[in-house]
Scaffold this active site. Structure first.
Site, PDB file in Angstrom:
ATOM      1  N   HIS A  61       0.816  -1.211   0.000  1.00  0.00           N
ATOM      2  CA  HIS A  61       0.000   0.000   0.000  1.00  0.00           C
ATOM      3  C   HIS A  61       0.851   1.262   0.000  1.00  0.00           C
ATOM      4  O   HIS A  61       1.967   1.266   0.503  1.00  0.00           O
ATOM      5  CB  HIS A  61      -0.867   0.066   1.264  1.00  0.00           C
ATOM      6  CG  HIS A  61      -1.723  -1.122   1.486  1.00  0.00           C
ATOM      7  ND1 HIS A  61      -2.010  -1.593   2.745  1.00  0.00           N
ATOM      8  CD2 HIS A  61      -2.361  -1.952   0.630  1.00  0.00           C
ATOM      9  CE1 HIS A  61      -2.792  -2.657   2.654  1.00  0.00           C
ATOM     10  NE2 HIS A  61      -3.018  -2.889   1.381  1.00  0.00           N
ATOM     11  N   LYS A  71       5.778   6.554   7.683  1.00  0.00           N
ATOM     12  CA  LYS A  71       5.250   5.661   8.715  1.00  0.00           C
ATOM     13  C   LYS A  71       6.373   5.168   9.619  1.00  0.00           C
ATOM     14  O   LYS A  71       7.484   4.933   9.154  1.00  0.00           O
ATOM     15  CB  LYS A  71       4.574   4.441   8.080  1.00  0.00           C
ATOM     16  CG  LYS A  71       3.376   4.763   7.227  1.00  0.00           C
ATOM     17  CD  LYS A  71       2.827   3.513   6.567  1.00  0.00           C
ATOM     18  CE  LYS A  71       1.650   3.836   5.668  1.00  0.00           C
ATOM     19  NZ  LYS A  71       1.141   2.636   4.988  1.00  0.00           N
ATOM     20  N   TYR A 131       1.398   1.581  13.948  1.00  0.00           N
ATOM     21  CA  TYR A 131       2.234   2.479  13.158  1.00  0.00           C
ATOM     22  C   TYR A 131       1.731   3.905  13.225  1.00  0.00           C
ATOM     23  O   TYR A 131       0.547   4.170  13.284  1.00  0.00           O
ATOM     24  CB  TYR A 131       2.402   2.005  11.720  1.00  0.00           C
ATOM     25  CG  TYR A 131       1.160   1.820  10.890  1.00  0.00           C
ATOM     26  CD1 TYR A 131       0.773   2.791   9.987  1.00  0.00           C
ATOM     27  CD2 TYR A 131       0.402   0.664  10.994  1.00  0.00           C
ATOM     28  CE1 TYR A 131      -0.358   2.615   9.197  1.00  0.00           C
ATOM     29  CE2 TYR A 131      -0.723   0.478  10.214  1.00  0.00           C
ATOM     30  CZ  TYR A 131      -1.103   1.457   9.322  1.00  0.00           C
ATOM     31  OH  TYR A 131      -2.224   1.283   8.565  1.00  0.00           O
ATOM     32  N   ASP A 169      -6.540  -5.857  -2.003  1.00  0.00           N
ATOM     33  CA  ASP A 169      -5.134  -6.197  -2.243  1.00  0.00           C
ATOM     34  C   ASP A 169      -4.966  -7.150  -3.424  1.00  0.00           C
ATOM     35  O   ASP A 169      -3.905  -7.178  -4.050  1.00  0.00           O
ATOM     36  CB  ASP A 169      -4.497  -6.798  -0.992  1.00  0.00           C
ATOM     37  CG  ASP A 169      -4.270  -5.760   0.102  1.00  0.00           C
ATOM     38  OD1 ASP A 169      -4.496  -4.562  -0.151  1.00  0.00           O
ATOM     39  OD2 ASP A 169      -3.873  -6.146   1.213  1.00  0.00           O
TER      40      ASP A 169
END
Length: 183
Positions: A61, A71, A131, A169
């Site tokens: 992603h 991140k 995250y 996905d």
């Protein structure tokens, strides 16, 4: 905190100092001042947490500019293989991937700057991932690449037939079809 650079510009491995005794442990998982001493200066605005079962693969992603995200990723329990692919066209490592095992035991973290596609697969029975992001999620700017694209040759360390993917996905494009917006 130990900060290790990688061959990928801006991609760092963070290892906190863990103080353990008979009561358990203590660690400082994030310290803006210490990171800024290394030239790492992000303002994180959103924390995300997920729990997944063995074989769940999330990724690869990214958020398209102007909503791209840096991140800081860690597994708070269980074990994952965390994978990033450099999608910055002007980068010396464009199209290459980096992977690192993150676990509740090793407490390592991966700092992933804007311009990387990110994914992970769960290697333990379950894993919880936390995250930090330096920009807010924006659904319209979602993007992704096929996790099993032959261009990357990623070793996910799990049998292909045991991988569990979301419908989203499954529909991501190949790297050959990808036109990056990251310079």
């Amino acid at each position: 905190m130990k900060i290790t650079s990688t061959k990928f510009e801006g991609l760092f491995i963070l290892e906190p100092i863990v103080i353990e005794d008979n009561r358990g442990y203590f660690m400082e998982s994030y310290n803006h001042k210490k990171l800024s001493e290394y030239g790492i200066d992000y303002k994180f605005v959103q924390d995300n947490q997920s729990k997944s079962n063995y074989g769940v693969l999330r990724g690869l992603h990214f958020q398209k500019p102007p909503y791209a995200q840096t991140k800081l990723i860690r597994a708070i329990s269980g074990k994952i293989l965390d994978v990033v692919v450099d999608i910055r066209k002007s980068s010396n490592t464009y199209g290459e991937y980096f992977s690192l095992e993150l676990s509740g035991d090793n407490k390592k973290q991966l700092l992933v700057p804007k311009g990387f596609a990110h994914g992970f697969v769960v290697l333990s029975d379950t894993a919880e991932i936390l995250y930090k992001c330096d920009d807010f999620y924006n659904k319209e700017s979602e993007g992704g690449l096929m996790f099993d694209d032959v261009a990357f040759k990623i070793d996910w360390r799990i049998q292909h037939e045991k991988i569990l993917l979301s419908e989203k996905d499954r529909e991501y494009i190949s790297f050959a079809q990808f036109n990056t917006q990251f310079d």
